[in-house]
Enzyme design. Structure first.
Site, PDB file in Angstrom:
ATOM      1  N   GLU A   1      30.563  -0.978   0.326  1.00  0.00           N
ATOM      2  CA  GLU A   1      31.996  -1.196   0.482  1.00  0.00           C
ATOM      3  C   GLU A   1      32.497  -0.311   1.624  1.00  0.00           C
ATOM      4  OE1 GLU A   1      34.513  -1.964  -3.232  1.00  0.00           O
ATOM      5  OE2 GLU A   1      32.771  -0.963  -4.063  1.00  0.00           O
TER       6      GLU A   1
ATOM      7  N   ARG B   1      41.012   7.312  -1.439  1.00  0.00           N
ATOM      8  CA  ARG B   1      39.809   7.231  -2.266  1.00  0.00           C
ATOM      9  C   ARG B   1      38.738   6.355  -1.625  1.00  0.00           C
ATOM     10  NH1 ARG B   1      38.005   3.452  -6.167  1.00  0.00           N
ATOM     11  NH2 ARG B   1      39.983   2.343  -6.145  1.00  0.00           N
TER      12      ARG B   1
ATOM     13  N   HIS C   1      44.967  -1.889  -1.434  1.00  0.00           N
ATOM     14  CA  HIS C   1      43.705  -2.610  -1.228  1.00  0.00           C
ATOM     15  C   HIS C   1      43.981  -3.660  -0.164  1.00  0.00           C
ATOM     16  CE1 HIS C   1      40.047  -4.836  -1.831  1.00  0.00           C
ATOM     17  NE2 HIS C   1      39.625  -3.948  -2.709  1.00  0.00           N
TER      18      HIS C   1
ATOM     19  N   HIS D   1      47.057  -0.677  -5.132  1.00  0.00           N
ATOM     20  CA  HIS D   1      45.829  -0.804  -5.916  1.00  0.00           C
ATOM     21  C   HIS D   1      45.561   0.416  -6.790  1.00  0.00           C
ATOM     22  CE1 HIS D   1      41.704  -1.988  -6.724  1.00  0.00           C
ATOM     23  NE2 HIS D   1      41.211  -0.901  -6.146  1.00  0.00           N
TER      24      HIS D   1
ATOM     25  N   ARG E   1      39.840   1.948   3.469  1.00  0.00           N
ATOM     26  CA  ARG E   1      40.905   1.011   3.083  1.00  0.00           C
ATOM     27  C   ARG E   1      42.246   1.218   3.772  1.00  0.00           C
ATOM     28  NH1 ARG E   1      39.729   0.774  -3.324  1.00  0.00           N
ATOM     29  NH2 ARG E   1      37.799  -0.369  -2.982  1.00  0.00           N
TER      30      ARG E   1
HETATM   31  P1  FAD Z   1      42.578   2.275 -17.285  1.00  0.00           P
HETATM   32  O1  FAD Z   1      41.319   1.535 -17.235  1.00  0.00           O
HETATM   33  O2  FAD Z   1      43.722   1.735 -16.536  1.00  0.00           O
HETATM   34  O3  FAD Z   1      43.007   2.421 -18.806  1.00  0.00           O
HETATM   35  C1  FAD Z   1      44.247   2.957 -19.158  1.00  0.00           C
HETATM   36  C2  FAD Z   1      44.481   2.677 -20.620  1.00  0.00           C
HETATM   37  O4  FAD Z   1      45.639   3.374 -21.075  1.00  0.00           O
HETATM   38  C3  FAD Z   1      44.747   1.206 -20.933  1.00  0.00           C
HETATM   39  O5  FAD Z   1      44.068   0.898 -22.107  1.00  0.00           O
HETATM   40  C4  FAD Z   1      46.265   1.158 -21.168  1.00  0.00           C
HETATM   41  O6  FAD Z   1      46.683   0.120 -22.011  1.00  0.00           O
HETATM   42  C5  FAD Z   1      46.474   2.505 -21.830  1.00  0.00           C
HETATM   43  N1  FAD Z   1      47.825   3.042 -21.740  1.00  0.00           N
HETATM   44  C6  FAD Z   1      48.599   3.225 -20.637  1.00  0.00           C
HETATM   45  N2  FAD Z   1      49.764   3.799 -20.981  1.00  0.00           N
HETATM   46  C7  FAD Z   1      49.723   3.976 -22.322  1.00  0.00           C
HETATM   47  C8  FAD Z   1      50.641   4.517 -23.270  1.00  0.00           C
HETATM   48  N3  FAD Z   1      51.825   4.993 -22.902  1.00  0.00           N
HETATM   49  N4  FAD Z   1      50.296   4.537 -24.569  1.00  0.00           N
HETATM   50  C9  FAD Z   1      49.095   4.038 -24.971  1.00  0.00           C
HETATM   51  N5  FAD Z   1      48.191   3.517 -24.117  1.00  0.00           N
HETATM   52  C10 FAD Z   1      48.506   3.495 -22.814  1.00  0.00           C
HETATM   53  N6  FAD Z   1      37.284   1.283  -9.220  1.00  0.00           N
HETATM   54  C11 FAD Z   1      35.975   1.421  -8.932  1.00  0.00           C
HETATM   55  O7  FAD Z   1      35.445   2.529  -8.910  1.00  0.00           O
HETATM   56  N7  FAD Z   1      35.212   0.312  -8.699  1.00  0.00           N
HETATM   57  C12 FAD Z   1      35.732  -0.942  -8.718  1.00  0.00           C
HETATM   58  O8  FAD Z   1      35.018  -1.911  -8.524  1.00  0.00           O
HETATM   59  C13 FAD Z   1      37.120  -1.104  -8.974  1.00  0.00           C
HETATM   60  N8  FAD Z   1      37.698  -2.327  -8.977  1.00  0.00           N
HETATM   61  C14 FAD Z   1      39.024  -2.447  -9.315  1.00  0.00           C
HETATM   62  C15 FAD Z   1      39.608  -3.706  -9.383  1.00  0.00           C
HETATM   63  C16 FAD Z   1      40.919  -3.854  -9.783  1.00  0.00           C
HETATM   64  C17 FAD Z   1      41.550  -5.213  -9.851  1.00  0.00           C
HETATM   65  C18 FAD Z   1      41.666  -2.701 -10.149  1.00  0.00           C
HETATM   66  C19 FAD Z   1      43.083  -2.844 -10.617  1.00  0.00           C
HETATM   67  C20 FAD Z   1      41.097  -1.448 -10.059  1.00  0.00           C
HETATM   68  C21 FAD Z   1      39.778  -1.309  -9.648  1.00  0.00           C
HETATM   69  N9  FAD Z   1      39.189  -0.051  -9.560  1.00  0.00           N
HETATM   70  C22 FAD Z   1      37.861   0.067  -9.260  1.00  0.00           C
HETATM   71  C23 FAD Z   1      39.897   1.136 -10.020  1.00  0.00           C
HETATM   72  C24 FAD Z   1      39.431   1.434 -11.440  1.00  0.00           C
HETATM   73  O9  FAD Z   1      39.240   0.231 -12.130  1.00  0.00           O
HETATM   74  C25 FAD Z   1      40.427   2.285 -12.198  1.00  0.00           C
HETATM   75  O10 FAD Z   1      40.836   3.362 -11.428  1.00  0.00           O
HETATM   76  C26 FAD Z   1      39.789   2.801 -13.472  1.00  0.00           C
HETATM   77  O11 FAD Z   1      39.238   1.730 -14.202  1.00  0.00           O
HETATM   78  C27 FAD Z   1      40.800   3.557 -14.298  1.00  0.00           C
HETATM   79  O12 FAD Z   1      40.257   3.776 -15.559  1.00  0.00           O
HETATM   80  P2  FAD Z   1      41.045   4.635 -16.619  1.00  0.00           P
HETATM   81  O13 FAD Z   1      40.220   4.673 -17.847  1.00  0.00           O
HETATM   82  O14 FAD Z   1      41.483   5.900 -16.018  1.00  0.00           O
HETATM   83  O15 FAD Z   1      42.391   3.787 -16.858  1.00  0.00           O
HETATM   84  C1  SIN Z   2      36.857  -3.696  -5.141  1.00  0.00           C
HETATM   85  O1  SIN Z   2      36.011  -4.313  -5.778  1.00  0.00           O
HETATM   86  O2  SIN Z   2      37.207  -3.993  -4.001  1.00  0.00           O
HETATM   87  C2  SIN Z   2      37.524  -2.532  -5.779  1.00  0.00           C
HETATM   88  C3  SIN Z   2      36.692  -1.354  -5.620  1.00  0.00           C
HETATM   89  C4  SIN Z   2      37.458  -0.081  -5.843  1.00  0.00           C
HETATM   90  O3  SIN Z   2      38.662  -0.084  -6.054  1.00  0.00           O
HETATM   91  O4  SIN Z   2      36.814   0.970  -5.777  1.00  0.00           O
END
Ligand code: FAD
Ligand code: SIN
Length: 504
Positions: free
Chosen positions: A114, A372, A230, A337, A276
C-alpha cells in the site's frame, strides 16, 4: 430503577482493540464489553487492505520503521514506533492461532503493498481482512465464561471517584434505561470519529465518543488536527463514500483524470503509492483543475478473473452501485477515513487518569505522527491491546473491592419529532462545516469562525442533553466536542505537516 453491573474490567467497544484485549485479559478477572450496536459493528469490521508486518526475509524492521516515520513526517514517537513494528510478526502469529484464515498461496501468507511502504508486507484476507478478524475473535468470546457482552449499550459518561476512573454510565438503547457499569479498570476502545465530517468512509458508530468522554474528565488528548483522508472512496451522487482499498493501487490500479490520463507522476516519486495525504491533495488539485467532483481508479488491465478473485467484496459492492470494476473505471474522491490523534497513552495503554486505559484508533500512542502509514492501524489495535494486559492486570491487583453504585441525576426522554429533527440538523451542519472549513486544506479565518459556531452549539446541545438522554443527543454532543478539539488543535498548529495542510 437503575442497575449497577460490576466487573473487574469494563471494555467500551467491540472492535479489534476491545475484543483482543477482552479475550486475553479474561484469565485475570471478569470482563464486561459494552458496545453501541451489534458486536460486529465497528470500523474494524470494514477494514479491507490488511495488517502490516515484517514477514518476508527480504524485508526488515528498519525498513518498516523508516516507512512509518517518513509517512508520519518524523514527528512520531520513535519508541512507540519501534514497539509497534517489532511486535507485528508476533501479532500475525497470534491471529493465526485465534483462527484467522489469512490469504495464502502454496501455504505461504500472501503479502500486498500500500501507499508509503517500500516492501510488500501487508497480510490480508482477500479484501475483507477486518471482518475475518472480528469473526475469529468473537467466535472465542461469545461463550466465554468470564466475559459478558452488552449490545445496544452506549457509554456516555465516565465515573470518577477519589481521582480514579471506576466505570461508566451507559444508556441501553433498546430498553431506554441508564445503567451503571462499575469496574476496577475501564478501557476505552471506541474507535474513530469519521462521522464528525460529512464525507467519510466510517460506519455510523464512529462519532468520537471515547475521546469526548475522556477529554471531559481531564484525560490528555493529543494530535487531533491530524485527520487522515483516504484518497479513493467511491464518488457517485447519492451513494455512500464506500472505500476502495489502497491495495487496489498496491496491485497496480492506476489513478486517472477525467481524460483518462495518469497524473500521480507529477506529484510524487512513488506515483500511485505515495503516502495518503499526498495522493489525497493531488486528487483534490486534479478535481479543481478539471472542475470535476472525482477522478478515476482503473484496474481493468488486470483482467476479470484476477479482479474477482482478489477483490470479491469490493467487486460485489460496486456491482450493486452499477459499476463493474473489471469493465469500468471507478469514480473516486477523498473522504475522511482515520483520526491519528486521540487519548494520549504510553505504550501500555495507560492514560494520565488512574484506572483509565485506551487503545486502538481512539488512542494516541504517537505511532502515526502527522499521518498514518497504511495498514498500521489494525496492527496498532493488536500490539497495544496486548501490551496493556499486563499493566491493567497489575493495576487491579491493588484494587481490592469492586466500586459501588454512585447516584446520578440524568433523565431519559425519548426525543419528540421536533427535538429529533433539531438534533439531525445540528449534526449535519457540524459535519458540513468541518468538511468545508477544517478539511483537507485549511485557512485560519474559516477555522476561527467554525470554532466560534461550535462553541455556541455546545451550549445549545448541552441544554437538550440535560432535558433528557437519548442515543442521538449523546452522539451529537460527542461529535460537537470532538469537532471543537480538532478545530482548536488545527488552529494551534501553525505549520503544514502531514494530514494538516494550511493555506493560512
Ligand atoms: P473500532 O473497530 O471502530 O471499534 C469501536 C467500537 O466501539 C465499536 O464496536 C463501536 O460500536 C463501539 N463504540 C463506540 N462508541 C461507543 C460508546 N459510546 N459506547 C459503547 N460502544 C461504543 N486499518 C488497517 O490497518 N488496515 C486496513 O485495511 C484498514 N481498512 C479500513 C477500511 C475502512 C472502511 C475503515 C473505516 C477503516 C480501515 N482501517 C484499516 C482502520 C481500522 O479499521 C481502524 O482504525 C480500526 O479497526 C479501529 O479499531 P478499534 O478497535 O480501535 O475501533
Ligand atoms: C485500505 O484498505 O485502503 C485501508 C487501509 C488502511 O486504512 O490502513
Amino acid at each position: 430503577m437503575y442497575d449497577n453491573f460490576q466487573s473487574d474490567f469494563l471494555v467500551i467497544g467491540s472492535g479489534i482493540a476491545g475484543l483482543n484485549f477482552a479475550l486475553q485479559v479474561s484469565k485475570y478477572g471478569t470482563v464486561a464489553i459494552v458496545t453501541k450496536k451489534e458486536l460486529m459493528e465497528s470500523n474494524s469490521n470494514y477494514a479491507q487492505g490488511g495488517i502490516a508486518a515484517v514477514l518476508d526475509k527480504h524485508d526488515s524492521f528498519k525498513s518498516h520503521i523508516k516507512d512509518t516515520l517518513t509517512t508520519g513526517c518524523f514527528i512520531n514517537d520513535k519508541k512507540a514506533v519501534e514497539v509497534l513494528v517489532k511486535n507485528a510478526p508476533k501479532q500475525i502469529e497470534h491471529l493465526i492461532n485465534v483462527g484467522v484464515g489469512f490469504s495464502r498461496e502454496n501455504g505461504k501468507l500472501c503479502l500486498t503493498k500500500e501507499g508509503g511502504h517500500s516492501e510488500r508486507r501487508i497480510a490480508y484476507v482477500n479484501d475483507a481482512t477486518g471482518k475475518e478478524i472480528e469473526r475469529a475473535l468473537l467466535h472465542q468470546i461469545r461463550h466465554h465464561k468470564n466475559i459478558s457482552t452488552f449490545e445496544s449499550h452506549i457509554a456516555f459518561d465516565l465515573l470518577i471517584k477519589n481521582k480514579k476512573c471506576i466505570g461508566a454510565l451507559v444508556f441501553d438503547t433498546e430498553k431506554n434505561e441508564i445503567l451503571q457499569f462499575s469496574a476496577k479498570a475501564t478501557i476505552i476502545a471506541t474507535g474513530g470519529a469519521g462521522q464528525v465530517y460529512s464525507r467519510n468512509c466510517n460506519p455510523k458508530i464512529a462519532t468520537g465518543d471515547g475521546v469526548a468522554m475522556a477529554a471531559s474528565i481531564g484525560a490528555k488528548i493529543r494530535d487531533m488536527e491530524f485527520i487522515q483522508f483516504h484518497p479513493t472512496a467511491l464518488a457517485l451522487k447519492n451513494k455512500p463514500a464506500f472505500l476502495i482499498s489502497e491495495t487496489v493501487r498496491g496491485e497496480d490500479g492506476i489513478l486517472k483524470n477525467k481524460n483518462g490520463k495518469e497524473f500521480m507522476d507529477k506529484y510524487h516519486k512513488l506515483h500511485n503509492l505515495a503516502p495518503r495525504d499526498i495522493v489525497s491533495r493531488a486528487i483534490f488539485a486534479e478535481m479543481k483543475k478539471n472542475q470535476t467532483n472525482h477522478v478515476f481508479l482503473d484496474i481493468r488491465h488486470k483482467g476479470s478473473a484476477y479482479i474477482k478473485k482478489r477483490f470479491p467484496y469490493i467487486f460485489e459492492k460496486l456491482w450493486w452501485f452499477g459499476i463493474k470494476m473489471d469493465k469500468n473505471m471507478i469514480p473516486v474522491a477523498p473522504a475522511v477515513h482515520y483520526i491519528c490523534g486521540g487519548i494520549h497513552t504510553d505504550t501500555n495503554g495507560e492514560t494520565n487518569i488512574p484506572g483509565l486505559y485506551a487503545f486502538g484508533e481512539v488512542a494516541h500512542t504517537g505511532v502515526h505522527g502527522a499521518n498514518r502509514l497504511a495498514s498500521n492501524s489494525l496492527l496498532e489495535c493488536l500490539v497495544f491491546s496486548d501490551r496493556a494486559i499486563r499493566s491493567v492486570a497489575k493495576y487491579i491487583e491493588n484494587e481490592l473491592q469492586l466500586p459501588t453504585y454512585t447516584p446520578h441525576t440524568h433523565k431519559v426522554v425519548k426525543p419528540t419529532t421536533v427535538i429529533f429533527n433539531q438534533i439531525k440538523n445540528k449534526k449535519r451542519s457540524i459535519q458540513k462545516m468541518m468538511w468545508n472549513n477544517v478539511g483537507i486544506v485549511r485557512e485560519e479565518k474559516k477555522m476561527k469562525k467554525t470554532l466560534k459556531k461550535l462553541l455556541n452549539l455546545e451550549i445549545e446541545i448541552e441544554k437538550i442533553f440535560n432535558k433528557g438522554i437519548s442515543a442521538p443527543i449523546i452522539e451529537l454532543r460527542n461529535i460537537n466536542r470532538v469537532a471543537i478539539l480538532i478545530t482548536k488543535a488545527a488552529l494551534e498548529r501553525k505549520e503544514s505537516i502531514g494530514c494538516h495542510y494550511r493555506l493560512s
